[in-house]
Structure formats: C-alpha cells, structure tokens
Design an enzyme around this catalytic site. Structure first.
Site, PDB file in Angstrom:
ATOM      1  CD  GLU A  30     -65.395-110.919  54.618  1.00  0.00           C
ATOM      2  OE1 GLU A  30     -64.467-110.043  54.526  1.00  0.00           O
ATOM      3  OE2 GLU A  30     -65.584-111.833  55.230  1.00  0.00           O
ATOM      4  CG  HIS A  71     -61.282-108.472  51.274  1.00  0.00           C
ATOM      5  ND1 HIS A  71     -60.490-109.101  52.110  1.00  0.00           N
ATOM      6  CD2 HIS A  71     -62.534-108.649  52.143  1.00  0.00           C
ATOM      7  CE1 HIS A  71     -60.463-109.444  52.958  1.00  0.00           C
ATOM      8  NE2 HIS A  71     -62.077-109.246  53.102  1.00  0.00           N
ATOM      9  CG  HIS A  77     -63.328-106.229  57.402  1.00  0.00           C
ATOM     10  ND1 HIS A  77     -62.733-105.797  56.330  1.00  0.00           N
ATOM     11  CD2 HIS A  77     -63.594-107.639  57.208  1.00  0.00           C
ATOM     12  CE1 HIS A  77     -62.344-106.654  55.439  1.00  0.00           C
ATOM     13  NE2 HIS A  77     -63.063-107.817  55.970  1.00  0.00           N
ATOM     14  CG  ASP A 120     -64.249-110.457  60.197  1.00  0.00           C
ATOM     15  OD1 ASP A 120     -65.074-111.334  59.761  1.00  0.00           O
ATOM     16  OD2 ASP A 120     -63.244-110.052  59.819  1.00  0.00           O
TER      17      ASP A 120
END
EC number: 3.5.1.25
Length: 399
Positions: A132, A197, A218, A280
């Site tokens: 990530e 992100h 997410h 998560d």
C-alpha cells in the site's frame, strides 16, 4: 490431526443454496463431499455443529495487523501472531499489507513474510503481500507517513519486484506521473493494480482501468468524490468506481469508516459479486480499547482506540481500523440489510476471485481447500478450520 473430518448437523452455505441439514467430509486438507443429511463416515473426527452455520473461511485481502502486532514490525513472529489472532474471528486466508515506509523497512517486511510463510500452520493462511504505497497523492495520504510518499519510480518498483515473488497486489494513485506505466508493468508481472489514496477524477480512473487497475482500495477512504475545478464539477474516484461496472471495490465495513447508508449504497450499486469486505485492521484489532501504535513499533504513529476505531490522539481523524472479519459480516447484515448468503459471498468467493485464488478457495465445493468456519446466528465464531486443520475452537479457547 485426523486424516478424515466430518462436519455435520449444520446449515451449509454453498454458492447455490443453504443446505439446511448438511454434512461436509474433509480428507487430506480438501473438501471431499458436501451432502444433505447425516452421512456415515467411518473413522472420521466428528464435529456436530448443533444447527450452526457452516461457511467458507473468510478471506481478508487488506489487513495490517492484530493481536498487538503489525506486519511492519519486521519479524516473522508478527506475521504468525496476526494470522492466529484473526483466525479466532473466522479469517482463514489473508493478504498482509504494508504501510508507506523506508525502502529498507519494506525489504525487511518482505523477508519476514518469506520466513513466516514457511511456519504458517496455526492461523490464517498467508496468500501473498499487498504493498500500500508509496505512490500516493500527498493530500489523500490518510495515516500514511508523508515523508515517504512519492511518484512511481521505475527503477525502484522494478527493483522491489526483482527482490520478491510474494507480492500479489500494489495500491497506487493513478493520476500521478508515471502511474499508468507502473500499472501496466505490475500487471505484466501478474500483480493486481489497485486505485488508492488518490485525487483522481473519473477520466483518470477510466484510463487507469483501461491499463490494468481493476480494484478500488477501501472505497470512500482516502479518495475524492465529486470535485470542482475552475467552477466545473467532475466525477471523482468514488463515482468512477460506481460507473465502471467491471471495477471491483473493497470496503471497510466496520460501521465507522462507512456508516449504514454508504454500506447500503455500495451494496446497491456494486452488488456482492463486485464488493469485497476488508478489515484493514491495525495491531489493535482483537485488543482492548486504549493507546496503540499504527505501523511499526519503532517509529509508528501513536493512536487511541475507542468507539470501535483507531483515532489520532487529538481525535480529529480516524487513524485505522480495528475490525475483525465476523464484525464485517454482522454489519452488512444488521446495518445494510444484506442477506446472509450475500454477506458471506462478499468475504469469501468475491475476494477469492479478485485475488485469483477462486480455484482453491472461497466456496464449499468438492476438491477445494477445506477452509471452513462455523458460527451461530449472531456470527459468533465457533470453529475455524484451515486446510482441514482446526486452528480455533471456541470451546477449547474457553477451557
């Protein structure tokens, strides 16, 4: 360990129906039979579920830690303890996830994974790594360390992939310079590219999808929705994920990151076949509320856990999830009104397909891995079985 296992007197959740009074026979780590009724199986270890549900084991494709450990702690023991912790909540497979970090810390984490995989017998199965970052939009960093956020660097990511064959997925912001080339490259290596992100608008995400980015990491968290540029409105990443029918999404269904109306909206638009439930989870998952650390112990971010979520110490923002897989399923049923079989699909067969392991995992069918979870009407986990081995029993844990 018995060579044959018989699980009977339960409601078996298959891809097609719920078998009201069913039996599953397991042999040599694989499902041998799934049948209605109580069938005779000589010399088998028997588990009478007393009418509970029998489901495929839960598959968590985005997880950072639990039980007081984080995958970025830099040792194999952390991986093993996290796998054991989440097995108590029904997770039978997981994709350990990194945080944005120094390069050497990343290499240490990948090396620790390799070590842990050789010893991975007492908890959830480690499927492979999820990186990530660090290729993110700085103002959508969330709890990621801004010191290490940067644009994709071909020399860097090619070096990382040359050092490890354990990377299954990599999340990045697709609007960054070099991100399309990055996505193409990792897909050419069989690695899942995911949007995360990010400040991308619809057009950026569509181009990314056309070049290999097939998953929204997410959904809603650390990404923009409808935005304005010079007075004109643009659809954002969230809308793009909804509009591109073939794009998969994952959601933190802890009821905090996404409240009930958004859980309902994702389910309504994307459906159970395109939505994966993820924890998560950080190190505080499975631990009491209070002070904790997000990321590695040596230089992680101090957080406080309360109200079922990790927050920054000043409580201005969430800093991580402390969810467990059983909680995700419970929330989709109780908060979003999703039928049980579809809630189970979102944490079994859908993530299995997304990660390319559906041939062996994600459903209770003969020939597949015997990854099985037994739970009651409240989704309280009774027994977790991985590859035919009982790795958690509520009855034994209470002794």
């Amino acid at each position: 360990m018995h060579s044959i296992l018989k699980i009977f007197n339960g409601k078996i959740i298959t891809p097609y129906r719920i078998i009201a009074n069913g039996t599953i026979v397991v042999s040599e780590g694989k499902i041998r039979e799934v049948k209605e009724g109580n069938i005779e199986v000589p010399d088998a270890l028997e588990i009478d579920t007393a009418g509970k549900y029998i489901a495929p084991g839960f598959i968590d494709i985005h997880i950072h830690g639990g039980g007081g450990h984080d995958f970025m702690d830099g040792n194999a023991d952390a991986f093993l303890k996290i796998a054991e912790t989440h097995a108590q909540y029904g997770t039978t497979s997981m994709v350990p996830t990194t945080l944005t970090s120094e390069k050497e810390d990343l290499f240490q984490t990948l090396a620790s994974y390799e070590q842990a995989k050789k010893q991975n017998s007492k908890g959830a199965k480690l499927l492979g790594m999820h990186l990530e970052g660090p290729y993110f939009a700085l103002n959508q960093r969330g709890a990621q360390d801004p010191r290490y956020i940067r644009n994709p660097d071909p020399n860097e990511y090619k070096d990382v992939l040359a050092r490890s064959s354990s990377i299954l997925r990599w999340s990045a912001a697709p609007e960054l310079p070099g991100a399309i080339e990055f996505g193409k490259y990792i897909r050419s290596k069989g690695i899942l590219a995911a949007v995360a992100h990010t400040d991308a608008i619809y057009e950026d995400v569509l181009e990314a999808f056309e070049n290999g980015y097939s998953l929204a990491t997410h959904l809603y968290s650390a990404m923009n929705g409808v935005t304005r540029r010079n007075a004109f409105r643009y659809a954002g990443t969230v809308e793009a994920a909804f509009l591109i029918d073939e794009m998969d999404v994952e959601i933190i269904a802890d009821g905090v990151h996404l409240p009930a109306p958004l859980l309902k909206l994702v389910y309504k638009i994307k459906g159970p076949g395109r939505t994966a439930l993820i924890t998560d989870a950080m190190r505080a998952a499975g631990m009491p509320p209070g002070d904790s650390i997000l990321g590695p112990l040596k230089n992680g971010l101090k957080v406080i856990v309360e109200d079922g979520v990790a927050k920054l110490p000043d409580r201005t923002s969430f800093a991580g999830s402390v969810a467990t897989a059983d909680r995700l399923v419970r929330n989709m049923i109780n908060l979003a009104g999703v039928p049980l079989p579809e809630a189970i699909q979102m944490i079994t067969s859908t993530p299995a397909r997304i990660m390319g392991v559906e041939k062996n995992k994600g459903s209770l069918l003969p020939g597949k891995d015997a990854d099985i979870v037994i739970f009651d009407d409240q989704i309280t986990i009774d027994t977790t079985i991985v590859n035919g081995n009982i790795v958690y029993s509520r009855e034994l844990a209470a002794v």
